[in-house]
Scaffold this active site. Sequence first.
Site, PDB file in Angstrom:
ATOM      1  N   GLN A  12       0.836  -1.208   0.000  1.00 46.29           N
ATOM      2  CA  GLN A  12       0.000   0.000   0.000  1.00 46.29           C
ATOM      3  C   GLN A  12       0.869   1.255   0.000  1.00 46.29           C
ATOM      4  O   GLN A  12       1.917   1.293   0.636  1.00 46.29           O
ATOM      5  CB  GLN A  12      -0.870   0.050   1.269  1.00 46.29           C
ATOM      6  N   THR A  21      -7.078  14.046  13.615  1.00 48.38           N
ATOM      7  CA  THR A  21      -8.419  14.433  14.078  1.00 48.38           C
ATOM      8  C   THR A  21      -8.567  14.395  15.601  1.00 48.38           C
ATOM      9  O   THR A  21      -9.664  14.552  16.116  1.00 48.38           O
ATOM     10  CB  THR A  21      -9.498  13.526  13.447  1.00 48.38           C
ATOM     11  N   TYR A  50     -11.522   9.282  19.991  1.00 49.05           N
ATOM     12  CA  TYR A  50     -11.625  10.728  19.759  1.00 49.05           C
ATOM     13  C   TYR A  50     -13.083  11.202  19.758  1.00 49.05           C
ATOM     14  O   TYR A  50     -13.347  12.400  19.800  1.00 49.05           O
ATOM     15  CB  TYR A  50     -10.952  11.144  18.439  1.00 49.05           C
ATOM     16  N   ARG A 269      -4.426  26.671   7.569  1.00 50.83           N
ATOM     17  CA  ARG A 269      -3.377  25.809   8.126  1.00 50.83           C
ATOM     18  C   ARG A 269      -3.423  24.414   7.526  1.00 50.83           C
ATOM     19  O   ARG A 269      -2.380  23.790   7.310  1.00 50.83           O
ATOM     20  CB  ARG A 269      -3.514  25.725   9.645  1.00 50.83           C
TER      21      ARG A 269
END
EC number: 1.1.1.2
Length: 325
Positions: A12, A21, A50, A269
């Site tokens: 990959q 995140t 998260y 950003r």
Amino acid sequence: MTASSVLLHTGQKMPLIGLGTWKSEPGQVKAAIKYALSVGYRHIDCASVYGNETEIGEALKESVGAGKAVPREELFVTSKLWNTKHHPEDVEPAVRKTLADLQLEYLDLYLMHWPYAFERGDNPFPKNADGTVKYDSTHYKETWKALEALVAKGLVKALGLSNFSSRQIDDVLSVASVRPAVLQVECHPYLAQNELIAHCQARGLEVTAYSPLGSSDRAWRHPDEPVLLEEPVVLALAEKHGRSPAQILLRWQVQRKVICIPKSITPSRILQNIQVFDFTFSPEEMKQLDALNKNWRYIVPMITVDGKRVPRDAGHPLYPFNDPY
């Protein structure tokens, strides 16, 4: 133009810059993902703990797949198994929950988030009465064998580790029939991780740097800790190259072939953080940044016990940061 991805031992391609995140609030993360995809990001780093995978899934559903802006096979999505789901019976249900939340059929990479297990259940931070964490005795080698079954079932393309020490990586390799492809750890010029990176590369693992900009937005930030984005060497290179300090820190990593997952929800950003493939540092400039290493770790989970802030897991026998690297 330098290559913008690395090749995993699975074959990959993993983009060297991804969108992190962690700490991206629901309500903000969806727009951040959609914007990142629109400016060329093809790597998103997620984790069930998260608490925002459902909203990330909404963004992916709108932007990724047949007839959408980004074909699924062009996107590299990572998620992580949380500490409460290490028991072999809990591993597949955990990844299926993440896949349902992200609205995906498979993950490109699934990491074990930490080497130690917390008490099983749906509370991500199970605690004793005194505020300490309730652990579970499941060993990461048992968890690893359960993770391998996910690859056989096509739910996950590659497996990896996060916050493991060199000794623990070798321990996993000793039982692995599916070898870990990636180690994700905190890494930046103050914590260069040179020995750990060499250890991984010798064993066919690529390294992803989390908090590559020094994570100055942590809740437990100490007022006198060094601020990486204000480091004079970084500021001088930023001025010399006409770049932002963040771009200097990210360029140093990608030039070392270390993957970075800077978190931002600010469009300017997000865009800036991926614009690091059109300039290069000289060997001397790389050495200036290398010389900043002081083994300074920003990310040590802390808890309050008896009114004092203490490292949450430092007493656990599988705590990774007691090892030299």
